[in-house]
Design an enzyme around this catalytic site. Sequence first.
Site, PDB file in Angstrom:
ATOM      1  CG  HIS A 200      -2.088  -1.031   0.920  1.00 29.57           C
ATOM      2  ND1 HIS A 200      -2.095  -2.271   1.484  1.00 29.57           N
ATOM      3  CD2 HIS A 200      -3.152  -0.977   0.097  1.00 29.57           C
ATOM      4  CE1 HIS A 200      -3.130  -2.937   1.035  1.00 29.57           C
ATOM      5  NE2 HIS A 200      -3.801  -2.186   0.195  1.00 29.57           N
ATOM      6  CD  GLU A 442      -9.298  -7.990  -2.009  1.00 34.19           C
ATOM      7  OE1 GLU A 442      -8.426  -7.144  -1.863  1.00 34.19           O
ATOM      8  OE2 GLU A 442     -10.295  -8.083  -1.257  1.00 34.19           O
ATOM      9  CG  ASP A 466      -4.779  -8.512  -0.922  1.00 38.41           C
ATOM     10  OD1 ASP A 466      -3.670  -8.686  -0.389  1.00 38.41           O
ATOM     11  OD2 ASP A 466      -5.519  -7.563  -0.650  1.00 38.41           O
ATOM     12  CB  CYS A 513     -10.014  -2.207  -8.463  1.00 42.31           C
ATOM     13  SG  CYS A 513     -10.294  -3.328  -7.095  1.00 42.31           S
TER      14      CYS A 513
HETATM   15  C1  PEP Z   1      -6.122  -5.676  -4.320  1.00 43.78           C
HETATM   16  O1  PEP Z   1      -5.879  -6.488  -3.425  1.00 43.78           O
HETATM   17  O2  PEP Z   1      -5.782  -5.848  -5.511  1.00 43.78           O
HETATM   18  C2  PEP Z   1      -6.814  -4.423  -4.008  1.00 43.78           C
HETATM   19  C3  PEP Z   1      -7.194  -3.600  -4.950  1.00 43.78           C
HETATM   20  O3  PEP Z   1      -6.973  -4.127  -2.679  1.00 43.78           O
HETATM   21  P1  PEP Z   1      -5.791  -3.492  -1.784  1.00 43.78           P
HETATM   22  O4  PEP Z   1      -4.651  -3.178  -2.689  1.00 43.78           O
HETATM   23  O5  PEP Z   1      -6.318  -2.301  -1.103  1.00 43.78           O
HETATM   24  O6  PEP Z   1      -5.485  -4.621  -0.834  1.00 43.78           O
HETATM   25 MG    MG Z   2      -6.738  -6.189  -1.498  1.00 41.59          MG
END
Ligand code: PEP
Ligand code: MG
Length: 591
Positions: A200, A442, A466, A513
């Site tokens: 993140h 995920e 994920d 996403c």
């Molecule tokens: C993902 O896991 O691809 C996602 C978009 O969620 P995050 O990156 O916030 O875990």
């Molecule tokens: Mg995620």
Amino acid sequence: MDERAQGGERVYRGIPASPGVCHGRVVVLGDAARHVLRREVPAEAVEGELARLQAAIAHTRRDLLDVQEQVGRAVGQSEASIFDAHLLVLEDEMLLGEVRRRIEGDRINCESAYHEVAEKFAAALGALEDDYLRERAADIRDVTGRVLDHLMGRTTERDLRELADPSVILAPELSPATTATLDPRKVLGFATDGGGTTSHTAILARKLGIPAVVGLGDITARVRGGEHALVDGHSGMVTVNPTDQTLFAYGQLKQRRAAFDERLASLRLQPAITLDGHRVALAANIDAPSDAASVVASGAEGIGLFRSEFLFLNRRDFPGEDEQFEAYRAAATAVSPHATVIRTLDLGGDKLPAGWARAGEQNPFLGWRAIRVSLALPEVFQAQLRAILRASAFGKVRLMYPMISGVAEVREANMLLERCREDLRSAGVAFDPAMQVGMMIEVPGAALVAEQLAREVDFFSVGTNDLTGYTLAVDRMNERVASLFSPMHPGVLRLIHATVQAARRHGRWVGVCGEAAADPAMVPVLLGLGVDELSATPAAVPAVKFLLRRLRLAEAADAARRALESEDAADALHVSRSLAMQAAPELFHGT
Ligand code: PEP
Ligand code: MG
């Protein structure tokens, strides 16, 4: 001679995490004691090492006296007297005498001599039975840390918000909570010892437009605060003390990139439509309502992922229903008439609110995270659900659950959502009764039961970050296994394929996403797998749109078929990337 050239140029290679190039004075963050390199020094440098030690002790003495005075004024003299013990440790002749002997006798740099001797003293005290003396070991480590910070030019994470001048930050790691508060006017870029591209922290850097390189190993031990560094977030290289020649070459590259960015920006109002007429919904990811302006500026059609958990970080309490409602409404109205997909809380893993200790969880990413936290805290969850429902009266809002692993979780969440609808109905509060409700894919197990899950929701959004981590058993934050992390692994692609097929059978739509949607090299295969929406960080939207407008769905579908049958991630990536390079070679220049 130019000071930058005097030290000689040094180049370190890491993992490119956020594009862009920056150059500036280095501030090294973190626990200096963790990374002290032992270096031999020539005989003529010994005097200099002793003088550095002397200066660092004097500096630390001034710091301690300042803190003592502040504590005395704010809390009281008896609390301030604690620092007398620190001052005694600082000036302890036994300790300093041994440090000097090592510098002179072993001819080593003063930070390693100081660190070794202080650790020896602290370890000896720490091993004693007496509680009082054991606590003195902590005093020694505290004081030693301060001296080492001075010797190595370190700054602490809490000082980051008070940076006087724009700087390049070097740190062992940066937490997402800290990264979210970085001021791009002060933090030119950063480079970290650890980390991966889908952490993140890296995602936030891309959103903030801060160049970043991660996974550099022990760069914080090799670079001193005050040196100059050039961070190249495209190639993953960090050049310390760059020569004028290097700076000139980078300056030229920057100009070429700026010219190309202008070309991309001219597509802002154009649709994301392939050469054979297939329209893709191209949306953007945000983590604060204030990001909505950059979504609109990027030419994205709405918000495909609002990471709502960032509203819960960097504060002592959780935001209440009204505060959340305002935030969701602001985002939804800013991108109206396009949709805003608000993901319910994804706390846990690396996103920890103040006061949540990591302790107690051996594997936070497999632990109490996301929907699991929400279902365990129904009051917090329902306040959020009500806030999202209320915002749905002001724009096209969609709600999405994170990290679902099976049907029972969706049903329980939907039941709580239904209760919130009833509450609002009976209170006469407006909301959109037809608001779409979706879930993230995920967890590999969820992709494999997508058929069952499709009956419970209106849409899926694939979180490739994920999904890749969980499918390949690769920690998205760990630079040591970063080379194994690939959303193009045929195993991951088959799960996305299964998800899309199941969704189609039930008339549901599918988005992606995760960061794969922002990577032009991966977009052809995602398009070919039949994904309806791509949601990328706003900064990546123009490039993805440029590419989509030069691809043909039929060719992408063929690439996806070949990628699914590929032997491994490298082969599948090659298939996808080749098509992207053929369609839009400009996007790959200089990468
Ligand atoms: C993902 O896991 O691809 C996602 C978009 O969620 P995050 O990156 O916030 O875990
Ligand atoms: Mg995620």
